[in-house]
Design a protein around this motif. Sequence first.
Motif, mmCIF file in Angstrom:
data_model
loop_
_atom_site.group_PDB
_atom_site.id
_atom_site.type_symbol
_atom_site.label_atom_id
_atom_site.label_comp_id
_atom_site.label_asym_id
_atom_site.label_seq_id
_atom_site.Cartn_x
_atom_site.Cartn_y
_atom_site.Cartn_z
ATOM 1 N N ALA A 40 -16.890 -9.583 7.112
ATOM 2 C CA ALA A 40 -16.485 -8.213 6.780
ATOM 3 C C ALA A 40 -15.837 -8.088 5.412
ATOM 4 N N VAL A 41 -15.212 -9.154 4.912
ATOM 5 C CA VAL A 41 -14.503 -9.064 3.642
ATOM 6 C C VAL A 41 -15.248 -9.870 2.586
ATOM 7 N N LEU A 42 -15.390 -9.276 1.403
ATOM 8 C CA LEU A 42 -16.072 -9.945 0.301
ATOM 9 C C LEU A 42 -15.075 -10.699 -0.563
ATOM 10 N N LEU A 43 -13.966 -10.049 -0.873
ATOM 11 C CA LEU A 43 -12.937 -10.655 -1.707
ATOM 12 C C LEU A 43 -11.649 -9.875 -1.552
ATOM 13 N N GLY A 44 -10.569 -10.430 -2.058
ATOM 14 C CA GLY A 44 -9.285 -9.746 -1.988
ATOM 15 C C GLY A 44 -8.217 -10.540 -2.690
ATOM 16 N N GLY A 45 -7.060 -9.911 -2.873
ATOM 17 C CA GLY A 45 -5.943 -10.611 -3.494
ATOM 18 C C GLY A 45 -4.900 -9.652 -4.034
ATOM 19 N N ASP A 46 -3.899 -10.260 -4.680
ATOM 20 C CA ASP A 46 -2.803 -9.502 -5.269
ATOM 21 C C ASP A 46 -3.256 -8.818 -6.551
ATOM 22 N N LEU A 47 -2.632 -7.707 -6.884
ATOM 23 C CA LEU A 47 -2.889 -6.996 -8.135
ATOM 24 C C LEU A 47 -1.652 -7.150 -9.016
ATOM 25 N N ASP A 48 -1.809 -7.710 -10.198
ATOM 26 C CA ASP A 48 -0.676 -7.942 -11.083
ATOM 27 C C ASP A 48 -1.061 -7.566 -12.505
ATOM 28 N N PRO A 49 -0.568 -6.452 -12.980
ATOM 29 C CA PRO A 49 0.429 -5.563 -12.397
ATOM 30 C C PRO A 49 -0.196 -4.674 -11.321
ATOM 31 N N PRO A 50 0.656 -4.040 -10.511
ATOM 32 C CA PRO A 50 0.133 -3.118 -9.496
ATOM 33 C C PRO A 50 -0.716 -2.014 -10.133
ATOM 34 N N VAL A 51 -1.688 -1.527 -9.381
ATOM 35 C CA VAL A 51 -2.570 -0.454 -9.839
ATOM 36 C C VAL A 51 -2.301 0.771 -8.977
ATOM 37 N N ALA A 52 -1.853 1.843 -9.601
ATOM 38 C CA ALA A 52 -1.552 3.088 -8.880
ATOM 39 C C ALA A 52 -0.664 2.825 -7.662
ATOM 40 N N GLY A 53 0.297 1.916 -7.831
ATOM 41 C CA GLY A 53 1.218 1.595 -6.750
ATOM 42 C C GLY A 53 0.712 0.541 -5.785
ATOM 43 N N ALA A 54 -0.572 0.205 -5.844
ATOM 44 C CA ALA A 54 -1.137 -0.810 -4.944
ATOM 45 C C ALA A 54 -0.812 -2.200 -5.474
ATOM 46 N N ARG A 55 -0.321 -3.056 -4.589
ATOM 47 C CA ARG A 55 0.031 -4.423 -4.978
ATOM 48 C C ARG A 55 -1.001 -5.446 -4.531
ATOM 49 N N ALA A 56 -1.932 -5.021 -3.686
ATOM 50 C CA ALA A 56 -2.984 -5.917 -3.211
ATOM 51 C C ALA A 56 -4.188 -5.077 -2.812
ATOM 52 N N ALA A 57 -5.345 -5.742 -2.707
ATOM 53 C CA ALA A 57 -6.569 -5.038 -2.318
ATOM 54 C C ALA A 57 -7.541 -6.027 -1.711
ATOM 55 N N TYR A 58 -8.456 -5.502 -0.897
ATOM 56 C CA TYR A 58 -9.599 -6.290 -0.468
ATOM 57 C C TYR A 58 -10.813 -5.391 -0.379
ATOM 58 N N THR A 80 -3.784 -21.610 5.692
ATOM 59 C CA THR A 80 -2.819 -20.776 6.392
ATOM 60 C C THR A 80 -1.406 -20.975 5.868
ATOM 61 N N ASP A 81 -1.191 -21.934 4.982
ATOM 62 C CA ASP A 81 0.123 -22.120 4.397
ATOM 63 C C ASP A 81 0.374 -21.165 3.242
ATOM 64 N N ARG A 82 -0.643 -20.418 2.811
ATOM 65 C CA ARG A 82 -0.458 -19.473 1.711
ATOM 66 C C ARG A 82 0.430 -18.332 2.154
ATOM 67 N N ARG A 83 1.137 -17.770 1.186
ATOM 68 C CA ARG A 83 1.949 -16.576 1.428
ATOM 69 C C ARG A 83 1.755 -15.664 0.254
ATOM 70 N N CYS A 84 1.825 -14.381 0.499
ATOM 71 C CA CYS A 84 1.833 -13.457 -0.612
ATOM 72 C C CYS A 84 3.179 -13.594 -1.302
ATOM 73 N N PRO A 85 3.214 -13.425 -2.631
ATOM 74 C CA PRO A 85 4.507 -13.456 -3.316
ATOM 75 C C PRO A 85 5.371 -12.301 -2.837
ATOM 76 N N SER A 86 6.666 -12.393 -3.058
ATOM 77 C CA SER A 86 7.581 -11.370 -2.548
ATOM 78 C C SER A 86 7.277 -9.994 -3.093
ATOM 79 N N GLN A 87 6.646 -9.878 -4.259
ATOM 80 C CA GLN A 87 6.323 -8.561 -4.792
ATOM 81 C C GLN A 87 5.004 -8.020 -4.282
ATOM 82 N N CYS A 88 4.293 -8.774 -3.415
ATOM 83 C CA CYS A 88 2.997 -8.349 -2.885
ATOM 84 C C CYS A 88 3.137 -7.081 -2.090
#
Length: 134
Positions: free
Chosen positions: A45-63, A126-134
């Motif tokens: 169902a998912v093609l790709l995803g991840g954090d947005l740095d800098p955020p885009v229109a307030g969004a910090r992540a997308a998939y 599964t050890d990955r974590r989003c950064p605190s600003q995610c």
Amino acid sequence: MTQTGVIPTVSYFLVLLRPVPDASATEPPWQEHVHFIDEMVSHGAVLLGGDLDPPVAGARAAYLLHTSTRAEAEAWTGRDPLVRQGSYAPEVIEWSLVGIALNAIHPGPETAGMTAGSTDTSTERTDRRCPSQC
């Protein structure tokens, strides 16, 4: 472009994740979110995803989801633990892609050796974590 002059497209759904102001003071459920993404990968169902740095229109992540309908994309999004907990608000946007060049995807350390359609369900991921600003 085809002989008729029409560029063939495929509908995907971009999900933008924005942090909810004044969300609960508890830590967002990052591990559950990673397991959820792995589940979407295993279902194709998912093609790709991840954090947005800098955020885009307030969004910090997308998939980017490849589903048959917007309703199906919204159903997947509603199951995301970050959304269920109320830490993040999703926005689902239809995106008609004109092509995907799989050979343009640069493999990083986590994806080296993976092929299109393969999944990685190792515990290492599964050890990955989003950064605190995610």
